[in-house]
Design a protein around this motif. Structure first.
Motif, PDB file in Angstrom:
ATOM      1  N   LYS B   5       0.817  -1.211   0.000  1.00 26.64           N
ATOM      2  CA  LYS B   5       0.000   0.000   0.000  1.00 26.64           C
ATOM      3  C   LYS B   5       0.855   1.266   0.000  1.00 26.64           C
ATOM      4  O   LYS B   5       0.385   2.337  -0.403  1.00 26.64           O
ATOM      5  N   ASP B 270      -5.151  -2.524   3.143  1.00 26.04           N
ATOM      6  CA  ASP B 270      -3.767  -2.720   3.577  1.00 26.04           C
ATOM      7  C   ASP B 270      -3.030  -3.586   2.556  1.00 26.04           C
ATOM      8  O   ASP B 270      -3.541  -3.826   1.458  1.00 26.04           O
ATOM      9  N   ASP B 271      -1.852  -4.055   2.917  1.00 21.97           N
ATOM     10  CA  ASP B 271      -1.059  -4.820   1.951  1.00 21.97           C
ATOM     11  C   ASP B 271      -1.758  -6.097   1.491  1.00 21.97           C
ATOM     12  O   ASP B 271      -1.422  -6.658   0.456  1.00 21.97           O
ATOM     13  N   ASP B 359      -8.209  -7.676  10.608  1.00 20.93           N
ATOM     14  CA  ASP B 359      -6.983  -7.002  11.045  1.00 20.93           C
ATOM     15  C   ASP B 359      -6.184  -7.850  12.046  1.00 20.93           C
ATOM     16  O   ASP B 359      -5.348  -7.342  12.779  1.00 20.93           O
TER      17      ASP B 359
END
Lengths: 468, 468
Positions: B5, B270-271, B359
Motif C-alpha cells: 500500500k 492494507d497490503d 486485522d
C-alpha cells in the motif's frame, strides 16, 4: 375519483396524476418524472424482482450507458432491429466527439465484449448478471406513460453458458423467476413464444409474458430470450473446455420494465383509484384516529400500534392530519393503501380497533390481535386481487375458427383468442389486417395442432390479441 | 497482494482489479464496468445513505436523464460552470433531433422546472427529494476509476424552502446526514466551506467533505450547497404565503458519488488488499471448514452456524471449495471480508470455533456464543478502523506561517495545512503556484483570524491541501 375505470384510458391517466405516480409534464416526449409515491411502488417491484434474481445466483452489476458505434454494430440483426430508435451522443460541449456514442437501448452490445474478456475456462461459466438501469429508445410511435416511452426503467438479466442445453435450461429458470414475480404482484400472465418475425433482434427465440388490460387489450410485461450463439460469435465469447479446446458459448437475456408498475395499476385499480397488493405498497396500513375528544390518548395508542405493527413487518403510517376521516380514507384509497385501521374513543375504551381493507371488508378486532389480524387481512385481500384478475383473464380467453369470428370478438370484448396458424408471416399479416389482432404466439412448451384461420393449412394453436 | 500500500497509486489500481471492484477495460474513457463484488459494496454504501435521507424526510424519486438545451441554459452561471463538460445527444437514428438534449451533469435544470409546477402554497414546503442516478461529465482531465470519470454514479438530494433561514437550517441537516454517513463507513472527514471562486456553479456557497488519502492528498467525497434563490428566480419557483402574496423560494442541494467507495478502499485497505467496515461488506463473515476428515459433519455444522448467524443479522457465507484454507483466507482478505470463522475436527469435538478478524485478532469461542462474539468482534474492528483513520487524519494536520513552510510540507508528507488567507483569489493563486497546495476553505461554522501567508494582510484560518 372523478373518472370510472370503465373509461379505462382516461381513468389510467387520471390515476397516474391523482395517486401521484408520475408527472407527464416534463418537456421531453416519453420521459415522465416519477413522483415519490410512484417511485416507491416501482422500487418495491424491482426490489422483489432483484431479490428473486439474486437468490437464483444472478449477480447485480453496473455497465456503462454509452456504446461506441463500432461496438454497437457488431451483431448485424441487432443493430438493424434498433437502428432508427437509437439516441446518439455526438458532442462534448461544443466539440464533436471522436466517435458517436449510442445511449443503450438494451445492454447486449455493452456487456458482451466484457464477457469475452471475463470468460476463459469452463470454471467461469455459467455467468449470470443483472442490472436495474434506464434504457433509451427514440420511439416514433405515440408514447404512453409507463407503457411506451423514450426512457425505459428496467431490470435486465444476462447469462452465459457452456452449451445450448444449459442456455435452454436457463430460459426455464428465467421464466420461473418472472412467473413468481408477477404472481407476487397478483398479476396473472400468459407465457407465449413469439412468432419468428417478432423475435428480439439477434435472438434465437423469444418468450414473452402478456397480461390482460382492462380494455381487453394485452400488454407485454416481460420477455425472456434464448440468444443461441449469435452474439457470442459476433463478440468472440469463447472458453477452453476440459480438453483445452476453444468453444463458443450460448446466451440468454431477459428483462422487465416499468410496465410492471403499469400493469399493477391497470389490473388492480378501481373507481376509487389505485389498489396495491401488499407486496409493493409503500404503506400497508394507515392508522386513522377518529378524534372526538381523547386526542392525546388516541395518538398515544396509535403510536403504540404503529410501533408493534412495524416491528412485526407491516409498513404502517399514522394519519393525524386535522381533516375529517372521510377525507383521509379518500386520500389513501386513491393511493392504493391496502388497509386502514380506525380507532376512536369507543374503540379505545373497549380495547378494540376496526380494520377496513381497500376492497371493503370490515372487521372489529381486539387490540392485542392487531398484528396477526392485519397480516391475515392483507394476505386474504392479496389472494382476492389475484383471483379476481385470474378470473378476468380466464373469462377473456376465447377461441375462433375463422378470421371473421376473430374480428367479431376483437370488435367487442377483445381478450385472448385461440386460433390456428400455419406459421407463415403472410397469414399472420392477414390475421392482423382482416382479424384486427396480432398473433402473440403459442403457449410456452405447448404445441397443439390447429388449422390456420387464414389459409386453412395444417398449423398450430396460437393466441391472438390486440396489443398495446 | 503483490503491491504494498505504500505504493498507493499502483496499489489502488491493483486492488480494484484483484478484489473485482471494477473493470476499466470498457472502451469509453472514464466509464468503467462495476463488477458484482464492487457493485455490491457500492450499493450498500448508497443503501445506508438513502436510508439516512429517507428517515430525515427526503423522498426518493426519479427524474429524466435528458435536458432540453433551452431549459439547461436558464441559470447563467450554472450553464457556464458546466459548459464544455456537457455531453449532448443530437440524433435519433440518422435523424437530427429537433433540439439538442444534454445528458444531466447534475439535475438542477431537470428538477427545478418541475418544482415550479409542484409548489403552489406554503403547504407544499419544504420539498425534499433525492435520487440515485448516474450523471455525465465529459471530463477532459485525466480520469481515475471511482475518482474522476465521465459517468458518475451518485445520490443527489434537492430541497426547497420558504425562506433563507430554513434553507440555511437544511444545509445543517445535510451536513449532519453526510457526517453520519461517513462515520458509518469509518471515514473521518473535514467539513470545509469552499472559497467563493470554488463554489458550485449557481450556488450561494458550498460546503464540502474532504477526506485524507494514503498519499497525503485530499479527496472531496461529498458536497452540500446553499443555492440561495439563484435557481428559484431563474426557474420561477414561487409560492403563495399566508397573505396570498407570491414569494420566491430558497434551495439547497447535496450529493455523494461513487467516490464514497474509493475512499473506503483507500482509507481502510492494507497490503493484503481491501478491508471493509462491516456496514458495507457484502459478506461479513466467511465460514471456513478445515477438512481433516469429518467433512460431512463439518459442513453440517457450518450450515447450522450460517443459518443462526444470518438469522441474527450477520451476512454469512460458507466457503466449502476444495482448496487449502490458506488460499481461502488470501481470497477473502483481498476482498475485504471483515471476519473469518475457522472450524476443524478439533473445534467440532470441543464445541468451539475460531474467529479471526481481518486485522488479525484471533479468538476461540464457544459455539453457542458465536453470534454475540461475531457481532462484538465486528463492532470492535469497525471502531479500530475508524480510530486508525482518525489518528492518521489528525497526524496529517499541520500549520504553516509562510508559503515556503507550506511548500516544504507539501513536498514531503502533504496532509492538511492550516494557513492564513485574506480571501482574495490572487493570493489563493499564489498559494497554489508557490505553495503547491489548494485552499480548501475554512472549517464549517468556524472563522478564526489569521494573517494571509501570501500578502500578510488580515485574513482567516483556512485549510490547504493537495487535491485529487
Amino acid at each position: 375519483m372523478n373518472v370510472p375505470k370503465s373509461n379505462f384510458s382516461e381513468w389510467y391517466n387520471y390515476v397516474l396524476e391523482e395517486a401521484e405516480i408520475l408527472d407527464i409534464r416534463y418537456p421531453v416526449k416519453g420521459m415522465p418524472v416519477y413522483k415519490p409515491w410512484g417511485f416507491k411502488i416501482m422500487r418495491r417491484c424491482f426490489d422483489l424482482l432483484e431479490a428473486l434474481l439474486n437468490s437464483a445466483g444472478h449477480d447485480a452489476s453496473y455497465f456503462p450507458l454509452l456504446v461506441p458505434e463500432e461496438q454497437f454494430a457488431k451483431e448485424g440483426k441487432h443493430i438493424k432491429g434498433f437502428g432508427s430508435d437509437v439516441l446518439w451522443a455526438t458532442h462534448g460541449g461544443e466539440q464533436e466527439l471522436e466517435r458517436k456514442l449510442a445511449l443503450r437501448p438494451t445492454s447486449e452490445t455493452i456487456m458482451y465484449p466484457m464477457f469475452a474478456l471475463w470468460i476463459r475456462s469452463h470454471a467461469d461459466l455459467p455467468l449470470k448478471v443483472h442490472q436495474t438501469v434506464c434504457v433509451y429508445r427514440h420511439e416514433t410511435k405515440a408514447t404512453k406513460p409507463l407503457i411506451r416511452g423514450r426512457e425505459v426503467y428496467w431490470n435486465e438479466a444476462h447469462t452465459v453458458h457452456a452449451n445450448a442445453e444449459e442456455a435452454e435450461m436457463q430460459v426455464g429458470e428465467g421464466v420461473h423467476i418472472y412467473k413468481r414475480f408477477f404472481d407476487s404482484l397478483g398479476v396473472p400472465t400468459m407465457i407465449l413464444k413469439r412468432p419468428e418475425y417478432d423475435t428480439f433482434p439477434g435472438a434465437a427465440y423469444s418468450l414473452a409474458f402478456d397480461a390482460l388490460m382492462p380494455d381487453g387489450k394485452t400488454l407485454q410485461v416481460g420477455t425472456v430470450h434464448n440468444l443461441g450463439d449469435n452474439f457470442s460469435k459476433a463478440y468472440g465469447i469463447q472458453y477452453d473446455d476440459a480438453h483445452g479446446e476453444k468453444k463458443g458459448v450460448y446466451q440468454t437475456c431477459y428483462g422487465i420494465s416499468m410496465r410492471c408498475l403499469a400493469i399493477v395499476i391497470a389490473v388492480h385499480g378501481d373507481d376509487k383509484g389505485l389498489m396495491l397488493p401488499s407486496s409493493v405498497a409503500p404503506v400497508q396500513a394507515v392508522l386513522v384516529p377518529i378524534f372526538f375528544g381523547k386526542k392525546e390518548e388516541l395518538l398515544k395508542k396509535c403510536e403504540e400500534l404503529r410501533a408493534s405493527l412495524e416491528a412485526g413487518g407491516v409498513r404502517t403510517k399514522i394519519d393525524d392530519e386535522d381533516v375529517r376521516p372521510g377525507e383521509k380514507y379518500y386520500y389513501w384509497d386513491a393511493r392504493g393503501v391496502p388497509l386502514h385501521i380506525e380507532i376512536g374513543p369507543r374503540e379505545l375504551d373497549a380495547g378494540k380497533v376496526v380494520l377496513v381493507s381497500r376492497d371493503g371488508r370490515k372487521k372489529s378486532v381486539d387490540e392485542k390481535d392487531v398484528l396477526n389480524e392485519v397480516k391475515t387481512m392483507l394476505e386474504e385481500q392479496d389472494k382476492r386481487l389475484y383471483e379476481r384478475a385470474s378470473k378476468k383473464l380466464q373469462a377473456s380467453m376465447k377461441s375462433a375458427k375463422s378470421i371473421d369470428e376473430l374480428k367479431g370478438i376483437m370488435n367487442k370484448e377483445k381478450g385472448f383468442v385461440k386460433i390456428g396458424w400455419c406459421e407463415e408471416e403472410k397469414c399472420a399479416e392477414k390475421v392482423e389486417v382482416q382479424g384486427a389482432a396480432e398473433i402473440r404466439g403459442c403457449e410456452y412448451n405447448k404445441r397443439e395442432a390447429m388449422k390456420c384461420v387464414a389459409c386453412g393449412k395444417e398449423g398450430i394453436a396460437v393466441w391472438a390479441a390486440k396489443a398495446y
